[in-house]
Scaffold this motif. Structure first.
Motif, PDB file in Angstrom:
ATOM      1  N   HIS A   1       0.852  -1.183   0.000  1.00 28.16           N
ATOM      2  CA  HIS A   1       0.000   0.000   0.000  1.00 28.16           C
ATOM      3  C   HIS A   1       0.890   1.235   0.000  1.00 28.16           C
ATOM      4  O   HIS A   1       1.809   1.345   0.800  1.00 28.16           O
ATOM      5  N   TYR A   2       0.603   2.169  -0.925  1.00 29.71           N
ATOM      6  CA  TYR A   2       1.424   3.367  -1.068  1.00 29.71           C
ATOM      7  C   TYR A   2       1.090   4.380   0.013  1.00 29.71           C
ATOM      8  O   TYR A   2      -0.065   4.646   0.322  1.00 29.71           O
TER       9      TYR A   2
ATOM     10  N   ARG B   1       2.790   3.150 -10.231  1.00 29.59           N
ATOM     11  CA  ARG B   1       1.377   3.024 -10.587  1.00 29.59           C
ATOM     12  C   ARG B   1       0.617   2.358  -9.437  1.00 29.59           C
ATOM     13  O   ARG B   1       1.059   1.338  -8.912  1.00 29.59           O
ATOM     14  N   LEU B   2      -0.540   2.946  -9.120  1.00 32.91           N
ATOM     15  CA  LEU B   2      -1.377   2.442  -8.042  1.00 32.91           C
ATOM     16  C   LEU B   2      -2.711   1.952  -8.581  1.00 32.91           C
ATOM     17  O   LEU B   2      -3.178   2.420  -9.620  1.00 32.91           O
ATOM     18  N   ASP B   3      -3.341   1.023  -7.864  1.00 37.51           N
ATOM     19  CA  ASP B   3      -4.699   0.624  -8.217  1.00 37.51           C
ATOM     20  C   ASP B   3      -5.692   1.485  -7.435  1.00 37.51           C
ATOM     21  O   ASP B   3      -5.303   2.423  -6.734  1.00 37.51           O
ATOM     22  N   GLU B   4      -6.986   1.160  -7.553  1.00 38.58           N
ATOM     23  CA  GLU B   4      -8.029   1.948  -6.903  1.00 38.58           C
ATOM     24  C   GLU B   4      -7.900   1.951  -5.382  1.00 38.58           C
ATOM     25  O   GLU B   4      -8.393   2.863  -4.708  1.00 38.58           O
ATOM     26  N   ASP B   5      -7.266   0.932  -4.818  1.00 35.60           N
ATOM     27  CA  ASP B   5      -7.106   0.830  -3.364  1.00 35.60           C
ATOM     28  C   ASP B   5      -5.807   1.441  -2.859  1.00 35.60           C
ATOM     29  O   ASP B   5      -5.499   1.344  -1.667  1.00 35.60           O
TER      30      ASP B   5
ATOM     31  N   VAL C   1      -2.757   0.468  -3.835  1.00 31.01           N
ATOM     32  CA  VAL C   1      -1.715  -0.560  -3.801  1.00 31.01           C
ATOM     33  C   VAL C   1      -0.838  -0.399  -5.042  1.00 31.01           C
ATOM     34  O   VAL C   1      -1.345  -0.188  -6.146  1.00 31.01           O
TER      35      VAL C   1
ATOM     36  N   ARG D   1      -2.193   7.486 -10.265  1.00 31.68           N
ATOM     37  CA  ARG D   1      -3.412   6.912  -9.701  1.00 31.68           C
ATOM     38  C   ARG D   1      -4.451   6.742 -10.808  1.00 31.68           C
ATOM     39  O   ARG D   1      -4.473   7.521 -11.758  1.00 31.68           O
ATOM     40  N   PRO D   2      -5.341   5.744 -10.685  1.00 29.83           N
ATOM     41  CA  PRO D   2      -6.377   5.548 -11.704  1.00 29.83           C
ATOM     42  C   PRO D   2      -7.239   6.802 -11.865  1.00 29.83           C
ATOM     43  O   PRO D   2      -7.567   7.476 -10.890  1.00 29.83           O
TER      44      PRO D   2
ATOM     45  N   THR E   1       0.975  -1.310  -8.174  1.00 30.00           N
ATOM     46  CA  THR E   1       0.847  -2.393  -9.154  1.00 30.00           C
ATOM     47  C   THR E   1       2.039  -2.491 -10.087  1.00 30.00           C
ATOM     48  O   THR E   1       2.261  -3.525 -10.697  1.00 30.00           O
ATOM     49  N   ASP E   2       2.805  -1.395 -10.215  1.00 30.31           N
ATOM     50  CA  ASP E   2       3.924  -1.389 -11.139  1.00 30.31           C
ATOM     51  C   ASP E   2       4.873  -0.250 -10.778  1.00 30.31           C
ATOM     52  O   ASP E   2       4.433   0.825 -10.374  1.00 30.31           O
TER      53      ASP E   2
END
Length: 107
Positions: free
Chosen positions: A55-56, A94-98, A100, A77-78, A102-103
């Motif tokens: 988690h960022y 890169r973060l996901d919606e939560d 976290v 962020r998305p 991802t890359d």
């Protein structure tokens, strides 16, 4: 009488113009972006890959920035807009919606 000659003449010019049109020459495909390899990347992404899946937070972001030694750093962020130009010295997280990671890679 002029009208009888003008009609076929116009149609003939249109058909001749269409016949001389050709498709544009094929384009070369765009080059593939550089890949991240351990120790061989310009933004320092290799040494911080162990952060993917975490988690960022601001403190984690600061440690990623510091350990990577990247010339530039951005968090993606998305739904946010980002420039598309490639910068080999920029580290993208890169973060996901939560929130976290991802890359982590150059760009």
């Amino acid at each position: 009488m002029r009208l009888k000659i003008a009609g076929p003449l116009v149609i003939g010019l249109v058909v001749a113009g269409c016949a001389s049109m050709s498709s544009p020459p094929p384009r070369d495909p765009a080059p593939r972006p550089p890949t991240v390899s351990e120790g061989g990347d310009g933004c320092g992404a290799g040494p911080v890959q162990d952060r993917v899946g975490r988690h960022y937070g601001e403190s984690l972001g600061e440690s990623i920035r510091r350990e990577s030694g990247a010339g530039a750093f951005r968090v993606m962020r998305p739904g946010e807009a980002h420039t598309l130009e490639y910068r080999g010295d920029r580290l993208n997280v890169r973060l996901d919606e939560d929130g976290v990671i991802t890359d982590i890679g150059c760009g």
